[in-house]
Write a protein that holds these residues in place. Structure first.
Motif, PDB file in Angstrom:
ATOM      1  N   ARG A 269     -11.824   8.339   2.941  1.00 41.03           N
ATOM      2  CA  ARG A 269     -10.380   8.390   2.777  1.00 41.03           C
ATOM      3  C   ARG A 269      -9.782   6.999   2.924  1.00 41.03           C
ATOM      4  NH1 ARG A 269      -9.506  13.609   6.672  1.00 41.03           N
ATOM      5  NH2 ARG A 269      -9.667  15.240   5.083  1.00 41.03           N
ATOM      6  N   GLY A 270      -8.919   6.663   2.005  1.00 41.83           N
ATOM      7  CA  GLY A 270      -8.279   5.354   2.058  1.00 41.83           C
ATOM      8  C   GLY A 270      -9.144   4.221   1.562  1.00 41.83           C
ATOM      9  N   VAL A 351      -0.716   1.614   4.161  1.00 43.89           N
ATOM     10  CA  VAL A 351      -1.065   2.726   3.280  1.00 43.89           C
ATOM     11  C   VAL A 351      -2.460   3.254   3.613  1.00 43.89           C
ATOM     12  CG1 VAL A 351      -1.510   3.377   0.882  1.00 43.89           C
ATOM     13  CG2 VAL A 351       0.451   1.925   1.428  1.00 43.89           C
ATOM     14  N   ARG A 354      -2.511   5.405   6.843  1.00 44.98           N
ATOM     15  CA  ARG A 354      -1.926   6.726   6.642  1.00 44.98           C
ATOM     16  C   ARG A 354      -2.893   7.647   5.887  1.00 44.98           C
ATOM     17  NH1 ARG A 354       3.817   6.723   7.087  1.00 44.98           N
ATOM     18  NH2 ARG A 354       3.751   8.900   6.377  1.00 44.98           N
ATOM     19  N   MET A 355      -3.665   7.087   4.983  1.00 48.92           N
ATOM     20  CA  MET A 355      -4.633   7.899   4.247  1.00 48.92           C
ATOM     21  C   MET A 355      -5.824   8.289   5.115  1.00 48.92           C
ATOM     22  SD  MET A 355      -4.638   5.995   0.513  1.00 48.92           S
ATOM     23  CE  MET A 355      -5.704   7.232  -0.247  1.00 48.92           C
ATOM     24  N   GLY A 358      -5.227  11.309   7.232  1.00 43.61           N
ATOM     25  CA  GLY A 358      -4.648  12.405   6.465  1.00 43.61           C
ATOM     26  C   GLY A 358      -5.119  13.771   6.890  1.00 43.61           C
ATOM     27  N   ARG A 366      -4.932  15.584   0.909  1.00 45.28           N
ATOM     28  CA  ARG A 366      -5.448  14.241   0.687  1.00 45.28           C
ATOM     29  C   ARG A 366      -4.532  13.516  -0.278  1.00 45.28           C
ATOM     30  NH1 ARG A 366     -11.544  13.857  -0.897  1.00 45.28           N
ATOM     31  NH2 ARG A 366     -11.723  14.438   1.277  1.00 45.28           N
ATOM     32  N   LEU A 367      -3.761  12.602   0.236  1.00 40.84           N
ATOM     33  CA  LEU A 367      -2.761  11.900  -0.556  1.00 40.84           C
ATOM     34  C   LEU A 367      -3.378  10.704  -1.268  1.00 40.84           C
ATOM     35  CD1 LEU A 367       0.147  11.876   2.045  1.00 40.84           C
ATOM     36  CD2 LEU A 367      -0.158  13.475   0.155  1.00 40.84           C
ATOM     37  N   GLU A 371       1.213   8.382  -3.678  1.00 39.03           N
ATOM     38  CA  GLU A 371       1.934   9.378  -2.882  1.00 39.03           C
ATOM     39  C   GLU A 371       2.270   8.854  -1.498  1.00 39.03           C
ATOM     40  OE1 GLU A 371       0.286  13.638  -4.608  1.00 39.03           O
ATOM     41  OE2 GLU A 371      -0.976  12.498  -3.237  1.00 39.03           O
ATOM     42  N   VAL A 372       1.304   8.173  -0.861  1.00 34.51           N
ATOM     43  CA  VAL A 372       1.556   7.616   0.468  1.00 34.51           C
ATOM     44  C   VAL A 372       2.644   6.549   0.406  1.00 34.51           C
ATOM     45  CG1 VAL A 372       0.547   6.272   2.349  1.00 34.51           C
ATOM     46  CG2 VAL A 372      -0.748   8.141   1.343  1.00 34.51           C
ATOM     47  N   ASP A 375       5.990   8.198  -0.003  1.00 30.49           N
ATOM     48  CA  ASP A 375       6.466   8.828   1.232  1.00 30.49           C
ATOM     49  C   ASP A 375       6.988   7.792   2.217  1.00 30.49           C
ATOM     50  OD1 ASP A 375       5.792  11.250   0.167  1.00 30.49           O
ATOM     51  OD2 ASP A 375       3.919  11.473   1.307  1.00 30.49           O
ATOM     52  N   ILE A 376       6.277   6.663   2.334  1.00 29.26           N
ATOM     53  CA  ILE A 376       6.716   5.612   3.250  1.00 29.26           C
ATOM     54  C   ILE A 376       8.058   5.052   2.812  1.00 29.26           C
ATOM     55  CG2 ILE A 376       6.188   3.298   4.120  1.00 29.26           C
ATOM     56  CD1 ILE A 376       3.228   4.014   3.928  1.00 29.26           C
TER      57      ILE A 376
END
Length: 416
Positions: A269-270, A351, A354-355, A358, A366-367, A371-372, A375-376
């Motif tokens: 992720r990320g 970013v 945040r991922m 998640g 799972r963004l 998307e992240v 949102d921020i």
């Protein structure tokens, strides 16, 4: 030599006559003195001199080729040790920064002020003592040793290929070598980074989570499948033809079906923003360090910044190496590298954090990077991309300074 002797003797002529045996002695003495002047190394071989106390004569320091396995192994170990030392120095600040970046609910009240980090550290210490400040540090060391080793090893090898001479010492080539080395280290160590972040993010003090517990939790998380865009929404939002929108919608649905959303894929992720963020971070870090080192070695500053010859060890006198800097000058070059690289890459780092968390934030969806970022921007505006930057400077500047300083000293110790 026979012609030189009478001229030398004649320079001290006296009114009286010189006996033949004295003339021969003077000729021999003059010849010996002249020979010594023309061949000084002969004297150096038989006894010490003032020069020998500054530059050791006859040193047999072995030169290790940069393209050899021995050089790669030594530079890798030096880089790993340097990275571990740097991370240990700033471990408490690192944990607080992760809590801020990942928007941990318990610590949101501390963001937005310079004293917030200190209050957060005091809160963690009050709950979990020193152990709380170093939560996740074991996973950090497991990741950072190979990460630092691969990064510095790759930089030395890539630099040797990309920059073959002084005429190729350009900012672009230096940036490219640093960015490529950073990407290589990320590819090799990213899952350990996710584990470290999740360990640092956990704030529940009643149960002490281990690395094994975190790995089991991450592996078994099942985030909801992303909703593929419909053909109608693509037509309305992206203004694409109907046939193209239908094809894109079908391919997105197929990819969503075959994409893994649990298991080992959770440990990546990320990864995309990490890779993108590593390009400016590692590139500007090595570029700034090398340029700052060149600035420190300018003739006008060298008497104050470069280590004097009398204070260098034999390993620091090896040819074809830049003169070593004093400790304070080396730390300043590393600090500048940390400041510039942190500023250049920080939005992507937010970013990425945040991922990475998640699976424990929101509904577990799972963004994507877009998307992240959206949102921020919606929640906190552009300032949301720089949450924790102040503590980031406090952490990264001494960390990078320590990293480069220890690495340069380890290179001397290893003779590379």
């Amino acid at each position: 030599m026979s012609a030189a002797a009478p001229q030398h003797a004649g320079s001290d002529k006296q009114p009286r006559s010189v006996p033949p045996h004295e003339s021969q002695e003077m000729t021999r003495a003059s010849s010996s003195s002249s020979s010594a002047d023309e061949h000084p190394p002969v004297l150096a071989a038989f006894g010490p001199s003032d020069h020998a106390s500054v530059v050791p004569l006859g040193t047999s320091q072995k030169t290790i080729p940069k393209q050899s396995w021995e050089y790669a192994a030594r530079s890798g170990v030096a880089g790993g040790v340097a990275a571990c030392a740097a991370k240990t120095v700033v471990a408490p600040l690192d944990r607080v920064k992760i809590l801020f970046q990942a928007s941990n609910p318990q610590f949101q009240k501390y963001t937005g002020s310079w004293t917030g980090a200190l209050r957060a550290i005091a809160d963690i210490y009050r709950q979990d003592n020193v152990r709380g400040l170093f939560r996740g540090h074991s996973a950090t060391l497991l990741r950072i040793f190979p990460y630092g080793g691969i990064k510095f090893l790759a930089y030395e090898q890539i630099r040797a290929v990309v920059i073959r001479g002084k005429e190729q010492e350009t900012p672009g080539r230096r940036f490219m070598a640093g960015a490529a080395s950073g990407c290589a280290s990320v590819f090799a160590t990213y899952p350990l980074e996710v584990i470290r972040v999740r360990l640092a993010w956990e704030t529940k003090g009643k149960t002490q989570l281990t690395v094994r517990d975190i790995c089991h939790t991450i592996y078994n998380e099942h985030p909801p499948a992303p909703r593929p865009p419909s053909a109608a929404s693509l037509q309305a939002d992206a203004h694409v033809p109907r046939s193209v929108a239908t094809a894109l919608s079908a391919s997105s649905t197929a990819l969503s079906t075959v994409t893994l959303r649990s298991g080992l894929s959770n440990f990546f992720r990320g990864f995309t923003p990490t890779l993108w963020g590593m390009l400016p971070y590692a590139g500007t870090s090595f570029l700034t360090h090398d340029m700052a080192g060149d600035f420190m070695r300018q003739p006008s500053l060298a008497p104050h910044t470069v280590l004097p010859m009398s204070e260098r060890s034999q390993k620091q006198l090896a040819p074809n190496k830049p003169p070593p800097l004093r400790a304070w000058a080396e730390l300043i070059t590393g600090a500048l590298a940390g400041f510039v690289s942190q500023t250049a890459s920080y939005p992507l780092e937010v970013v990425r954090r945040r991922m990475q968390v998640g699976g424990v934030v929101g509904d577990g969806h799972r963004l994507t990077m877009v998307e992240v970022a959206r949102d921020i921007m919606r929640d906190r505006g552009y300032r949301g991309f720089f949450v924790g930057l102040g503590i980031g400077y406090v952490k990264v500047v001494p960390m990078v300074a320590t990293s480069f300083y220890v690495y340069e000293r380890m290179k001397v110790w290893f003779g590379i």
